[in-house]
Write a protein that holds these residues in place. Structure first.
Motif, PDB file in Angstrom:
ATOM      1  N   ALA A  55      23.559  -5.432 -19.887  1.00 52.69           N
ATOM      2  CA  ALA A  55      22.852  -4.430 -19.082  1.00 52.69           C
ATOM      3  C   ALA A  55      21.429  -4.870 -18.787  1.00 52.69           C
ATOM      4  CB  ALA A  55      22.834  -3.091 -19.810  1.00 52.69           C
ATOM      5  N   GLU A  56      21.052  -4.708 -17.525  1.00 51.70           N
ATOM      6  CA  GLU A  56      19.681  -4.976 -17.111  1.00 51.70           C
ATOM      7  C   GLU A  56      19.028  -3.748 -16.484  1.00 51.70           C
ATOM      8  OE1 GLU A  56      19.460  -8.467 -14.687  1.00 51.70           O
ATOM      9  OE2 GLU A  56      20.635  -9.652 -16.094  1.00 51.70           O
ATOM     10  N   THR A  57      19.836  -2.738 -16.151  1.00 60.02           N
ATOM     11  CA  THR A  57      19.326  -1.528 -15.501  1.00 60.02           C
ATOM     12  C   THR A  57      19.890  -0.306 -16.231  1.00 60.02           C
ATOM     13  OG1 THR A  57      21.188  -1.262 -13.970  1.00 60.02           O
ATOM     14  CG2 THR A  57      19.368  -2.709 -13.256  1.00 60.02           C
ATOM     15  N   PRO A  58      19.272   0.853 -16.049  1.00 61.25           N
ATOM     16  CA  PRO A  58      19.816   2.076 -16.668  1.00 61.25           C
ATOM     17  C   PRO A  58      21.253   2.370 -16.236  1.00 61.25           C
ATOM     18  CG  PRO A  58      17.550   2.443 -16.027  1.00 61.25           C
ATOM     19  CD  PRO A  58      17.943   1.102 -15.459  1.00 61.25           C
ATOM     20  N   PHE A  59      21.589   2.146 -14.980  1.00 60.23           N
ATOM     21  CA  PHE A  59      22.965   2.379 -14.538  1.00 60.23           C
ATOM     22  C   PHE A  59      23.930   1.453 -15.266  1.00 60.23           C
ATOM     23  CE2 PHE A  59      26.650   1.412 -11.945  1.00 60.23           C
ATOM     24  CZ  PHE A  59      27.155   2.673 -11.708  1.00 60.23           C
ATOM     25  N   GLN A  60      23.638   0.177 -15.321  1.00 60.25           N
ATOM     26  CA  GLN A  60      24.510  -0.775 -16.011  1.00 60.25           C
ATOM     27  C   GLN A  60      24.630  -0.435 -17.491  1.00 60.25           C
ATOM     28  OE1 GLN A  60      22.688  -4.570 -15.219  1.00 60.25           O
ATOM     29  NE2 GLN A  60      23.481  -4.671 -13.135  1.00 60.25           N
ATOM     30  N   ALA A  61      23.551   0.053 -18.088  1.00 65.05           N
ATOM     31  CA  ALA A  61      23.547   0.362 -19.518  1.00 65.05           C
ATOM     32  C   ALA A  61      24.599   1.412 -19.867  1.00 65.05           C
ATOM     33  CB  ALA A  61      22.163   0.849 -19.943  1.00 65.05           C
ATOM     34  N   LYS A  62      24.828   2.367 -18.991  1.00 70.05           N
ATOM     35  CA  LYS A  62      25.812   3.420 -19.253  1.00 70.05           C
ATOM     36  C   LYS A  62      27.239   2.885 -19.309  1.00 70.05           C
ATOM     37  CE  LYS A  62      23.049   7.108 -17.278  1.00 70.05           C
ATOM     38  NZ  LYS A  62      23.025   8.072 -18.367  1.00 70.05           N
ATOM     39  N   TYR A  63      27.461   1.695 -18.751  1.00 70.81           N
ATOM     40  CA  TYR A  63      28.799   1.101 -18.672  1.00 70.81           C
ATOM     41  C   TYR A  63      28.842  -0.281 -19.326  1.00 70.81           C
ATOM     42  CZ  TYR A  63      29.183   4.899 -15.391  1.00 70.81           C
ATOM     43  OH  TYR A  63      29.156   6.151 -14.825  1.00 70.81           O
ATOM     44  N   SER A  64      28.027  -0.477 -20.349  1.00 69.94           N
ATOM     45  CA  SER A  64      27.951  -1.761 -21.035  1.00 69.94           C
ATOM     46  C   SER A  64      28.075  -1.549 -22.545  1.00 69.94           C
ATOM     47  CB  SER A  64      26.611  -2.442 -20.729  1.00 69.94           C
ATOM     48  OG  SER A  64      26.420  -3.567 -21.570  1.00 69.94           O
ATOM     49  N   PHE A  65      29.217  -1.958 -23.121  1.00 67.43           N
ATOM     50  CA  PHE A  65      29.384  -1.800 -24.562  1.00 67.43           C
ATOM     51  C   PHE A  65      28.330  -2.600 -25.338  1.00 67.43           C
ATOM     52  CE2 PHE A  65      33.413   0.237 -26.279  1.00 67.43           C
ATOM     53  CZ  PHE A  65      32.755   0.843 -27.336  1.00 67.43           C
ATOM     54  N   PRO A  66      27.997  -3.831 -24.926  1.00 67.10           N
ATOM     55  CA  PRO A  66      26.937  -4.540 -25.659  1.00 67.10           C
ATOM     56  C   PRO A  66      25.625  -3.759 -25.707  1.00 67.10           C
ATOM     57  CG  PRO A  66      28.183  -6.095 -24.371  1.00 67.10           C
ATOM     58  CD  PRO A  66      28.666  -4.719 -23.962  1.00 67.10           C
ATOM     59  N   PHE A  67      25.244  -3.145 -24.590  1.00 71.87           N
ATOM     60  CA  PHE A  67      24.021  -2.345 -24.610  1.00 71.87           C
ATOM     61  C   PHE A  67      24.168  -1.128 -25.509  1.00 71.87           C
ATOM     62  CE2 PHE A  67      21.866   1.485 -23.435  1.00 71.87           C
ATOM     63  CZ  PHE A  67      20.559   1.101 -23.639  1.00 71.87           C
ATOM     64  N   LEU A  68      25.275  -0.407 -25.377  1.00 73.83           N
ATOM     65  CA  LEU A  68      25.459   0.830 -26.143  1.00 73.83           C
ATOM     66  C   LEU A  68      25.427   0.564 -27.642  1.00 73.83           C
ATOM     67  CD1 LEU A  68      28.166   2.379 -23.833  1.00 73.83           C
ATOM     68  CD2 LEU A  68      25.749   3.042 -23.986  1.00 73.83           C
ATOM     69  N   LEU A  69      26.038  -0.542 -28.074  1.00 70.35           N
ATOM     70  CA  LEU A  69      25.994  -0.884 -29.502  1.00 70.35           C
ATOM     71  C   LEU A  69      24.592  -1.341 -29.909  1.00 70.35           C
ATOM     72  CD1 LEU A  69      29.457  -2.606 -30.026  1.00 70.35           C
ATOM     73  CD2 LEU A  69      28.797  -0.214 -30.431  1.00 70.35           C
ATOM     74  N   ALA A  70      23.876  -1.989 -28.993  1.00 72.19           N
ATOM     75  CA  ALA A  70      22.484  -2.370 -29.275  1.00 72.19           C
ATOM     76  C   ALA A  70      21.632  -1.125 -29.506  1.00 72.19           C
ATOM     77  CB  ALA A  70      21.910  -3.210 -28.129  1.00 72.19           C
ATOM     78  N   ALA A  71      21.825  -0.105 -28.675  1.00 72.12           N
ATOM     79  CA  ALA A  71      21.061   1.138 -28.829  1.00 72.12           C
ATOM     80  C   ALA A  71      21.344   1.781 -30.186  1.00 72.12           C
ATOM     81  CB  ALA A  71      21.388   2.112 -27.697  1.00 72.12           C
ATOM     82  N   ILE A  72      22.622   1.830 -30.575  1.00 74.31           N
ATOM     83  CA  ILE A  72      22.985   2.397 -31.875  1.00 74.31           C
ATOM     84  C   ILE A  72      22.367   1.579 -33.005  1.00 74.31           C
ATOM     85  CG2 ILE A  72      24.921   2.816 -33.460  1.00 74.31           C
ATOM     86  CD1 ILE A  72      24.755   4.886 -31.180  1.00 74.31           C
ATOM     87  N   ALA A  73      22.502   0.268 -32.928  1.00 74.61           N
ATOM     88  CA  ALA A  73      22.009  -0.601 -34.009  1.00 74.61           C
ATOM     89  C   ALA A  73      20.489  -0.584 -34.123  1.00 74.61           C
ATOM     90  CB  ALA A  73      22.504  -2.036 -33.801  1.00 74.61           C
ATOM     91  N   LEU A  74      19.808  -0.593 -32.996  1.00 72.92           N
ATOM     92  CA  LEU A  74      18.347  -0.696 -33.001  1.00 72.92           C
ATOM     93  C   LEU A  74      17.632   0.648 -33.136  1.00 72.92           C
ATOM     94  CD1 LEU A  74      18.056  -3.314 -30.143  1.00 72.92           C
ATOM     95  CD2 LEU A  74      17.513  -3.712 -32.570  1.00 72.92           C
TER      96      LEU A  74
END
Length: 188
Positions: A55-74
């Motif tokens: 994910a590089e944008t807020p829209f992409q972040a909503k549909y990116s498992f790598p980003f979503l797990l990064a948010a949870i982890a961080l």
């Protein structure tokens, strides 16, 4: 059936996997730095919807498992603050997203319209591999809906910094009595 409040502002199919990571991190006292790699496995239907490998944008972040797990982890969650470009593009988030790989496993719900299961294989820096399945009874879903306290926490997180406290409380009151209102215009 019915209405349920989502715990995170992203695809509901990702919530069981996100909750699984949070649970494993808590149960094993893991930090984001303790995680070397995560392999997310899911049926083919998942990857048709959750399609951004990075994910590089807020829209992409909503549909990116790598980003979503990064948010949870961080950050321990994925709310409004995590879907901001400053967090998405932060060094820590970029590095963590690169730790996550996605994999198709048709045994995990590829044929069902109702269930898209996920499995996380979490490799730690100290050499352990922890495997956990995302569960269908994830909080906020139809099996385990939020209670009023959880809805209040979600509402507070969503309105914090956007509405003054008195206005937020007025909206909360209107929402709680929405079904008894003669005119939905009271929400406007």
């Amino acid at each position: 059936p019915g209405v349920s409040a989502k715990p995170y502002p992203c695809g509901a199919v990702t919530h069981p996997g996100m909750d699984a990571l949070a649970r494993i991190m808590s149960d094993n006292d893991l930090t984001a730095d303790d995680i070397k790699r995560i392999i997310v496995s899911a049926g083919d239907k998942m990857w048709g919807v959750i399609s951004y490998p990075f994910a590089e944008t807020p829209f992409q972040a909503k549909y990116s498992f790598p980003f979503l797990l990064a948010a949870i982890a961080l950050r321990g969650g994925a709310g409004r603050a995590e879907f901001r470009e400053d967090f998405i593009r932060s060094d820590a988030c970029v590095v963590f997203q690169k730790k996550v790989e996605t994999k198709v496993d048709d045994a995990l719900g590829g044929d069902s319209d109702d269930i898209i299961a996920t499995r996380l294989d979490i490799e730690t820096q100290d050499g352990r591999t922890i495997t956990v399945d995302g569960r269908a009874d994830s909080p906020g879903g139809p099996i385990t809906p939020f209670n009023d306290d959880a809805v209040d926490l979600k509402f507070d997180a969503a309105t914090s910094g956007l509405l003054p406290a008195d206005k937020a409380e007025a909206v909360r009151s209107m929402l709680r009595t929405f079904e008894t209102q003669a005119d939905a215009g009271v929400l406007l």
